[in-house]
Design a protein around this motif. Structure first.
Motif, PDB file in Angstrom:
ATOM      1  N   GLU A 110       0.835  -1.210   0.000  1.00  0.00           N
ATOM      2  CA  GLU A 110       0.000   0.000   0.000  1.00  0.00           C
ATOM      3  C   GLU A 110       0.866   1.255   0.000  1.00  0.00           C
ATOM      4  N   LEU A 111       1.977   1.212   0.746  1.00  0.00           N
ATOM      5  CA  LEU A 111       2.883   2.366   0.753  1.00  0.00           C
ATOM      6  C   LEU A 111       3.513   2.555  -0.629  1.00  0.00           C
ATOM      7  N   ALA A 112       3.811   1.432  -1.290  1.00  0.00           N
ATOM      8  CA  ALA A 112       4.363   1.512  -2.649  1.00  0.00           C
ATOM      9  C   ALA A 112       3.323   2.107  -3.596  1.00  0.00           C
ATOM     10  N   ALA A 113       2.081   1.652  -3.493  1.00  0.00           N
ATOM     11  CA  ALA A 113       1.012   2.175  -4.351  1.00  0.00           C
ATOM     12  C   ALA A 113       0.846   3.679  -4.108  1.00  0.00           C
ATOM     13  N   ARG A 114       0.859   4.077  -2.840  1.00  0.00           N
ATOM     14  CA  ARG A 114       0.732   5.509  -2.503  1.00  0.00           C
ATOM     15  C   ARG A 114       1.831   6.325  -3.189  1.00  0.00           C
ATOM     16  N   ASP A 115       3.085   5.857  -3.077  1.00  0.00           N
ATOM     17  CA  ASP A 115       4.212   6.619  -3.629  1.00  0.00           C
ATOM     18  C   ASP A 115       4.248   6.579  -5.151  1.00  0.00           C
ATOM     19  N   GLN A 116       3.863   5.446  -5.718  1.00  0.00           N
ATOM     20  CA  GLN A 116       3.859   5.356  -7.185  1.00  0.00           C
ATOM     21  C   GLN A 116       2.811   6.308  -7.771  1.00  0.00           C
ATOM     22  N   TYR A 117       1.631   6.344  -7.143  1.00  0.00           N
ATOM     23  CA  TYR A 117       0.608   7.292  -7.591  1.00  0.00           C
ATOM     24  C   TYR A 117       1.054   8.733  -7.320  1.00  0.00           C
ATOM     25  N   LEU A 118       1.760   8.924  -6.235  1.00  0.00           N
ATOM     26  CA  LEU A 118       2.228  10.280  -5.902  1.00  0.00           C
ATOM     27  C   LEU A 118       3.166  10.805  -6.994  1.00  0.00           C
ATOM     28  N   ILE A 119       4.175  10.020  -7.362  1.00  0.00           N
ATOM     29  CA  ILE A 119       5.121  10.488  -8.376  1.00  0.00           C
ATOM     30  C   ILE A 119       4.434  10.611  -9.744  1.00  0.00           C
ATOM     31  N   HIS A 120       3.581   9.641 -10.086  1.00  0.00           N
ATOM     32  CA  HIS A 120       2.908   9.731 -11.387  1.00  0.00           C
ATOM     33  C   HIS A 120       1.988  10.959 -11.449  1.00  0.00           C
ATOM     34  N   SER A 121       1.290  11.235 -10.369  1.00  0.00           N
ATOM     35  CA  SER A 121       0.387  12.395 -10.380  1.00  0.00           C
ATOM     36  C   SER A 121       1.187  13.684 -10.551  1.00  0.00           C
ATOM     37  N   ARG A 122       2.347  13.766  -9.905  1.00  0.00           N
ATOM     38  CA  ARG A 122       3.166  14.987 -10.031  1.00  0.00           C
ATOM     39  C   ARG A 122       3.757  15.111 -11.441  1.00  0.00           C
ATOM     40  N   MET A 123       4.036  13.964 -12.057  1.00  0.00           N
ATOM     41  CA  MET A 123       4.514  14.009 -13.444  1.00  0.00           C
ATOM     42  C   MET A 123       3.404  14.507 -14.371  1.00  0.00           C
ATOM     43  N   TYR A 124       2.187  13.994 -14.165  1.00  0.00           N
ATOM     44  CA  TYR A 124       1.056  14.451 -14.986  1.00  0.00           C
ATOM     45  C   TYR A 124       0.857  15.965 -14.817  1.00  0.00           C
ATOM     46  N   GLU A 125       0.974  16.420 -13.575  1.00  0.00           N
ATOM     47  CA  GLU A 125       0.813  17.855 -13.297  1.00  0.00           C
ATOM     48  C   GLU A 125       1.874  18.657 -14.057  1.00  0.00           C
ATOM     49  N   ASP A 126       3.096  18.144 -14.020  1.00  0.00           N
ATOM     50  CA  ASP A 126       4.214  18.821 -14.697  1.00  0.00           C
ATOM     51  C   ASP A 126       4.007  18.851 -16.212  1.00  0.00           C
ATOM     52  N   TRP A 127       3.342  17.827 -16.754  1.00  0.00           N
ATOM     53  CA  TRP A 127       3.086  17.769 -18.198  1.00  0.00           C
ATOM     54  C   TRP A 127       1.848  18.587 -18.589  1.00  0.00           C
ATOM     55  N   GLY A 128       1.193  19.199 -17.613  1.00  0.00           N
ATOM     56  CA  GLY A 128       0.008  20.020 -17.892  1.00  0.00           C
ATOM     57  C   GLY A 128      -1.276  19.228 -18.003  1.00  0.00           C
ATOM     58  N   LEU A 129      -1.256  17.973 -17.510  1.00  0.00           N
ATOM     59  CA  LEU A 129      -2.441  17.113 -17.620  1.00  0.00           C
ATOM     60  C   LEU A 129      -3.222  17.146 -16.299  1.00  0.00           C
ATOM     61  N   SER A 130      -3.979  18.243 -16.108  1.00  0.00           N
ATOM     62  CA  SER A 130      -4.615  18.491 -14.803  1.00  0.00           C
ATOM     63  C   SER A 130      -5.665  17.465 -14.434  1.00  0.00           C
ATOM     64  N   LYS A 131      -6.375  16.961 -15.442  1.00  0.00           N
ATOM     65  CA  LYS A 131      -7.490  16.071 -15.127  1.00  0.00           C
ATOM     66  C   LYS A 131      -6.982  14.735 -14.557  1.00  0.00           C
ATOM     67  N   ILE A 132      -6.026  14.143 -15.230  1.00  0.00           N
ATOM     68  CA  ILE A 132      -5.491  12.866 -14.741  1.00  0.00           C
ATOM     69  C   ILE A 132      -4.660  13.096 -13.482  1.00  0.00           C
ATOM     70  N   PHE A 133      -4.054  14.271 -13.354  1.00  0.00           N
ATOM     71  CA  PHE A 133      -3.342  14.602 -12.107  1.00  0.00           C
ATOM     72  C   PHE A 133      -4.291  14.499 -10.919  1.00  0.00           C
ATOM     73  N   GLU A 134      -5.459  15.122 -11.043  1.00  0.00           N
ATOM     74  CA  GLU A 134      -6.399  15.128  -9.918  1.00  0.00           C
ATOM     75  C   GLU A 134      -6.846  13.719  -9.548  1.00  0.00           C
ATOM     76  N   ARG A 135      -7.124  12.919 -10.560  1.00  0.00           N
ATOM     77  CA  ARG A 135      -7.577  11.555 -10.320  1.00  0.00           C
ATOM     78  C   ARG A 135      -6.491  10.745  -9.593  1.00  0.00           C
ATOM     79  N   ILE A 136      -5.266  10.840 -10.093  1.00  0.00           N
ATOM     80  CA  ILE A 136      -4.182  10.018  -9.561  1.00  0.00           C
ATOM     81  C   ILE A 136      -3.709  10.531  -8.193  1.00  0.00           C
ATOM     82  N   ASP A 137      -3.814  11.843  -7.988  1.00  0.00           N
ATOM     83  CA  ASP A 137      -3.522  12.405  -6.666  1.00  0.00           C
ATOM     84  C   ASP A 137      -4.508  11.848  -5.640  1.00  0.00           C
ATOM     85  N   HIS A 138      -5.760  11.728  -6.053  1.00  0.00           N
ATOM     86  CA  HIS A 138      -6.796  11.159  -5.181  1.00  0.00           C
ATOM     87  C   HIS A 138      -6.481   9.675  -4.877  1.00  0.00           C
ATOM     88  N   GLU A 139      -6.029   8.931  -5.895  1.00  0.00           N
ATOM     89  CA  GLU A 139      -5.684   7.512  -5.682  1.00  0.00           C
ATOM     90  C   GLU A 139      -4.546   7.398  -4.663  1.00  0.00           C
TER      91      GLU A 139
END
Ligand code: FE2
Ligand code: FE2
Length: 154
Positions: free
Chosen positions: A18-47
């Motif tokens: 679960e900690l791995a899932a939390r961190d993997q979603y955390l880094i992926h969400s921040r990457m999406y945010e950096d790429w300007g993909l706000s919608k998927i950022f919000e979803r993955i940040d929530h995950e």
């Protein structure tokens, strides 16, 4: 209340996932945010937050069962673009789902029905929410093509 040692060990193993899932979603969400993909950022940040709450529930249960929570997280797989991120997350969810199913079985065998119900709830989040959503994204990419999908997530 002292818990069954095998159940406590198993919960400790699940915390790492679960900690791995939390961190993997955390880094992926921040990457999406950096790429300007706000919608998927919000979803993955929530995950990420939801995986944190799964870890939290497991940690609290281990403490309640008089065990010592193991805080070593499993390794994570970080993607390099939208598709590899989604695929890595899906692989992780399938893996966690299998581990939860085995945990439910173990809790049944040991007569720990409260822990079983907790794991069953996490399995429902894993299957019907996280995995289902990721599978739908992969299908959408096939259906409308990657550029259109990416545009839909801006
Ligand atoms: Fe989870
Ligand atoms: Fe999940």
């Amino acid at each position: 209340m002292r818990g069954n040692p095998e159940v406590v060990d198993y919960l400790n193993m699940l915390i790492g996932g679960e900690l791995a899932a939390r961190d993997q979603y955390l880094i992926h969400s921040r990457m999406y945010e950096d790429w300007g993909l706000s919608k998927i950022f919000e979803r993955i940040d929530h995950e990420s937050q939801e995986e944190g709450s799964h870890a939290d529930a497991l940690i609290r249960r281990v403490l309640f069962l008089e065990g010592t929570p193991n805080m070593n997280r499993d390794d994570i797989e970080v993607g390099t673009d939208v598709v590899t991120c989604l695929k890595a997350d899906l692989a992780l969810e399938y893996h966690v789902r299998e581990k939860l199913a085995q945990g439910v079985k173990l809790c049944e065998e040991k007569g720990d029905y409260v822990t079983r119900d907790m794991l069953r709830q996490q399995m429902s989040d894993t299957e019907e929410d996280h995995t289902y959503w990721l599978e739908k994204q992969m299908r959408l990419i096939e259906l409308i093509g990657l550029p259109n999908y990416i545009q839909s997530q801006m």
